[in-house]
Design a protein around this motif. Structure first.
Motif, short mmCIF file in Angstrom:
data_model
loop_
_atom_site.label_atom_id
_atom_site.label_comp_id
_atom_site.label_asym_id
_atom_site.label_seq_id
_atom_site.Cartn_x
_atom_site.Cartn_y
_atom_site.Cartn_z
N VAL B 21 0.83 -1.20 0.00
CA VAL B 21 0.00 0.00 0.00
C VAL B 21 0.87 1.25 0.00
N ASN B 22 0.57 2.16 -0.92
CA ASN B 22 1.27 3.44 -1.00
C ASN B 22 0.24 4.56 -1.07
N PHE B 23 0.40 5.56 -0.24
CA PHE B 23 -0.40 6.78 -0.43
C PHE B 23 0.15 7.87 0.47
N HIS B 24 -0.30 9.06 0.23
CA HIS B 24 0.16 10.19 1.03
C HIS B 24 -1.01 11.15 1.22
N ILE B 25 -1.29 11.48 2.48
CA ILE B 25 -2.33 12.47 2.76
C ILE B 25 -1.66 13.72 3.29
N GLU B 26 -1.97 14.84 2.65
CA GLU B 26 -1.28 16.10 3.01
C GLU B 26 -1.81 16.65 4.33
N PRO B 27 -0.99 17.47 4.98
CA PRO B 27 -1.47 18.13 6.20
C PRO B 27 -2.69 18.99 5.88
N GLY B 28 -3.68 18.96 6.73
CA GLY B 28 -4.88 19.78 6.54
C GLY B 28 -5.88 19.19 5.56
N GLU B 29 -5.58 18.00 5.04
CA GLU B 29 -6.47 17.37 4.09
C GLU B 29 -7.57 16.58 4.82
N MET B 30 -8.71 16.42 4.15
CA MET B 30 -9.74 15.54 4.68
C MET B 30 -9.98 14.46 3.63
N ALA B 31 -9.87 13.19 4.04
CA ALA B 31 -9.98 12.11 3.05
C ALA B 31 -10.79 10.96 3.61
N PHE B 32 -11.40 10.21 2.71
CA PHE B 32 -12.16 9.02 3.10
C PHE B 32 -11.41 7.78 2.65
N LEU B 33 -11.56 6.72 3.42
CA LEU B 33 -10.99 5.42 3.05
C LEU B 33 -12.17 4.47 2.95
N THR B 34 -12.28 3.83 1.80
CA THR B 34 -13.45 2.97 1.64
C THR B 34 -13.06 1.60 1.08
N GLY B 35 -14.02 0.73 1.06
CA GLY B 35 -13.79 -0.65 0.63
C GLY B 35 -14.73 -1.55 1.40
N HIS B 36 -14.90 -2.78 0.89
CA HIS B 36 -15.78 -3.73 1.59
C HIS B 36 -15.23 -4.06 2.96
N SER B 37 -16.09 -4.61 3.80
CA SER B 37 -15.54 -5.06 5.08
C SER B 37 -14.59 -6.22 4.80
N GLY B 38 -13.47 -6.20 5.46
CA GLY B 38 -12.46 -7.21 5.20
C GLY B 38 -11.45 -6.78 4.17
N ALA B 39 -11.61 -5.56 3.61
CA ALA B 39 -10.68 -5.10 2.59
C ALA B 39 -9.38 -4.58 3.19
N GLY B 40 -9.40 -4.35 4.49
CA GLY B 40 -8.17 -3.89 5.14
C GLY B 40 -8.24 -2.48 5.70
N LYS B 41 -9.44 -1.88 5.71
CA LYS B 41 -9.58 -0.49 6.20
C LYS B 41 -9.13 -0.38 7.67
N SER B 42 -9.67 -1.29 8.49
CA SER B 42 -9.36 -1.21 9.91
C SER B 42 -7.88 -1.45 10.16
N THR B 43 -7.33 -2.41 9.42
CA THR B 43 -5.90 -2.70 9.58
C THR B 43 -5.07 -1.46 9.26
N LEU B 44 -5.48 -0.77 8.18
CA LEU B 44 -4.74 0.41 7.78
C LEU B 44 -4.76 1.48 8.88
N LEU B 45 -5.95 1.68 9.48
CA LEU B 45 -6.03 2.65 10.57
C LEU B 45 -5.23 2.22 11.78
N LYS B 46 -5.23 0.90 12.03
CA LYS B 46 -4.48 0.39 13.19
C LYS B 46 -2.98 0.60 13.02
N LEU B 47 -2.53 0.57 11.78
CA LEU B 47 -1.10 0.81 11.54
C LEU B 47 -0.75 2.27 11.86
N ILE B 48 -1.72 3.18 11.64
CA ILE B 48 -1.44 4.58 11.93
C ILE B 48 -1.41 4.84 13.44
N SER B 49 -2.32 4.17 14.17
CA SER B 49 -2.36 4.39 15.61
C SER B 49 -1.48 3.39 16.37
#
Lengths: 326, 234
Positions: B21-49
């Motif tokens: 996975v590669n991406f970059h969110i700029e400071p002050g940006e608002m973005a959505f992350l989407t995908g089916h359940s099980g697509a890895g959304k929660s995992t991605l957030l857990k890596l950030i926290s």
């Protein structure tokens, strides 16, 4: 200071407060957490009392044994002071030499006091006590030697140093024979040593049990608060912050258990005091049962608090770590 | 603000949650992350926290590599990230005030400062009058707003939300999203994971899409206009 964002102020650095105020706030937060933990014990009185009871009684037993050994030692210390060395002088010693010996010995630092029983006095006493009376007047010469009773100073009254003194006294020219009845003292000391070791072992085992019991109680507390710990970790609580209330719980268990043990020991001593008084009155000895001194009491409380803290520390370090948000 | 560099995550069971996975969110940006359940959304957030660590690759926040963050420092990292959960993660036996105050108490703020900030945060989410209530007495939407107040009370530069509107009806969902917009306008970077495509469709925000652990759209590529949302919902 924020790790990720330079210059982002955090918490206490926020409002430019002085070192003193920050220190104050640190204490205030500690006091608040300590009282919070106490409040939690208060809200579950039955469970808390049981834990405190186990801890208190576990400390009562070794403390009571300790008091008993201490009293026995005090009692035997009284007997030790009576320990005397009897020196039997050579038959041919002249009275002038005896006097010289007494003067010489009285200068020794190990010796507290000397009593001279001259041949004549000894014979007189023997006449009176033995009942041979007149038969003794038929003796050509007095068969009894001069005797000097040596009382060592308190510092040299223990069996080992008293026997060292005896050896030294035996080397004196005028002395034929020296006697110190210390065998029974040595045995007594041996028994007291065993008693002290047993108290030590019992205390150690019970203390270990206390640590395990507290540890287990705290473990249950931790698993009851699993959700709360999770949330706290999610919003950035450090392990130390999460540990603190549990450590205070351990502290309170220890302190309250120690106070309970103090009451229990006092009660036990009061209980046996009557019968001990009776026995000592039969022996016409002025023996007084001595309880826990202030320093003993402080030591007991400190010990109890330390056990409580140790138990909670072990548990907290093992189990809080296991709870991680997933 | 958030940067993923070739991040893969394989769970100990062998299940691969994220791939390259590669991406970059700029400071002050608002973005959505989407995908089916099980697509890895929660995992991605857990890596950030830092609830999980990447198996391969780097996660950077504000240029700091999270792989270099020691276990003991994680708590301090989380103080910079406001997190909002579908299940709210509120303490049910504490009042709304205590729940919102928790991050400040942990951070060692003074009583006065705590009162001030908690009031301000509750004001923002419109729950000023519920300060003394227990969360259990509140509706689902209100509970979620308590969670949001808690996430923003210490003014973090980054806000993460995992399905914040999961249990809410469209009207309430929209209110929640409006709240996030307000924070974003105040300069906070906001990153929201949701499978509520209808909600996103009404917004003009960047949308990243995950499918089976792969970032099939980072919301910047040109072909995004051909509507990956519909493709995803097929």
């Amino acid at each position: 200071m924020s790790l990720l964002f330079k210059g982002r102020p955090q918490g206490a650095q926020m409002s430019h407060i002085s070192m003193l105020q920050r220190l104050m706030m640190f204490f205030v937060s500690h006091v608040r957490q300590a009282l919070g933990s106490l409040g939690e014990l208060w809200r579950a009185p039955a469970a808390s009392l049981m834990t405190i009871g186990v801890l208190g009684l576990s400390i009562t037993l070794p403390s009571t044994l300790y008091v008993m050994v201490k009293n026995a030692e005090q009692l035997s210390a009284g007997w030790e002071q009576a320990s005397e060395i009897s020196l039997f002088l050579r038959q041919d010693t002249r009275p002038a030499d005896v006097q010289q010996l007494i003067t010489r010995l009285s200068l020794w630092p190990e010796i507290d006091s000397l009593v001279h029983i001259s041949k004549a006095d000894a014979l007189e006493e023997f006449k009176q006590l033995s009942g041979f009376g007149d038969a003794l007047t038929h003796l050509d010469s007095n068969p009894l030697p001069d005797v000097i009773l040596v009382t060592p100073t308190e510092r040299h009254a223990s069996p080992s140093s008293a026997s060292r003194l005896l050896d030294k006294l035996r080397k004196e020219r005028e002395v034929e024979l020296g006697k110190l009845d210390i065998e029974w003292l040595e045995r007594l000391h041996g028994f007291l040593g065993i008693a002290r070791d047993v108290v030590g072992v019992v205390a150690l085992l019970l203390f270990l049990a206390v640590v395990l019991i507290i540890g287990n109680t705290i473990r249950l507390n931790i698993s009851n608060k699993r959700d709360e710990i999770l949330v706290m970790k999610l919003v950035g609580a450090t392990d130390a912050f999460i540990h603190r209330p549990f450590l205070y719980t351990g502290f309170w268990y220890g302190l309250l258990g120690g106070i309970l043990a103090w009451f229990a020991v006092s009660l036990l001593l009061w209980w046996v005091d009557g019968s001990i008084r009776y026995v000592s009155s039969l022996y016409q000895s002025p023996f007084e049962l001595s309880g826990l001194s202030a320093s003993d009491l402080l030591l007991m409380l400190a010990m109890s608090v330390m056990l409580g803290l140790a138990g909670s520390m072990i548990s907290v370090h093992r189990h809080v770590r296991e709870i991680e948000p997933r | 603000m958030i940067k993923f560099e070739n991040v893969s995550k394989t769970y100990s069971g062998g299940q691969q949650a994220l791939r390259q996975v590669n991406f970059h969110i700029e400071p002050g940006e608002m973005a959505f992350l989407t995908g089916h359940s099980g697509a890895g959304k929660s995992t991605l957030l857990k890596l950030i926290s830092i609830m999980e660590r990447p198996t391969v690759g780097k996660v950077l926040i504000n240029g700091h590599d999270l792989n270099t963050i020691h276990r003991r420092q994680i708590a301090y990292i989380r103080r910079d990230i406001g997190m909002i959960f579908q299940s709210h993660q509120l303490l049910m036996d504490r009042t709304v005030f205590d729940n919102v105050a928790l991050p400040l108490v942990i951070d060692g703020y003074s009583r006065k400062e705590i009162n001030k900030r908690v009031s301000a945060a509750l004001e923002m989410v419109g729950l000023r009058d519920k300060v003394r209530n227990l969360p259990i007495m509140l509706s689902g939407g209100e509970q979620q707003r308590v969670g949001i107040a808690r996430a923003v009370v210490n003014k973090p530069p980054l806000l993460l939300a995992d399905e914040p509107t999961g249990n809410l009806d469209p009207k309430l969902s929209m209110e929640i999203i409006r709240l996030f917009e307000e924070f974003n306008q105040a300069g906070v970077s906001v990153f929201i994971a949701t499978h509520d495509l209808g909600l996103i469709a009404r917004m003009k925000y960047r949308t990243l899409t995950l499918r089976q652990g792969q970032m099939i759209d980072d919301g910047l590529s040109e072909d995004w206009q051909t509507d990956p949302l519909q493709e995803d919902s097929l």
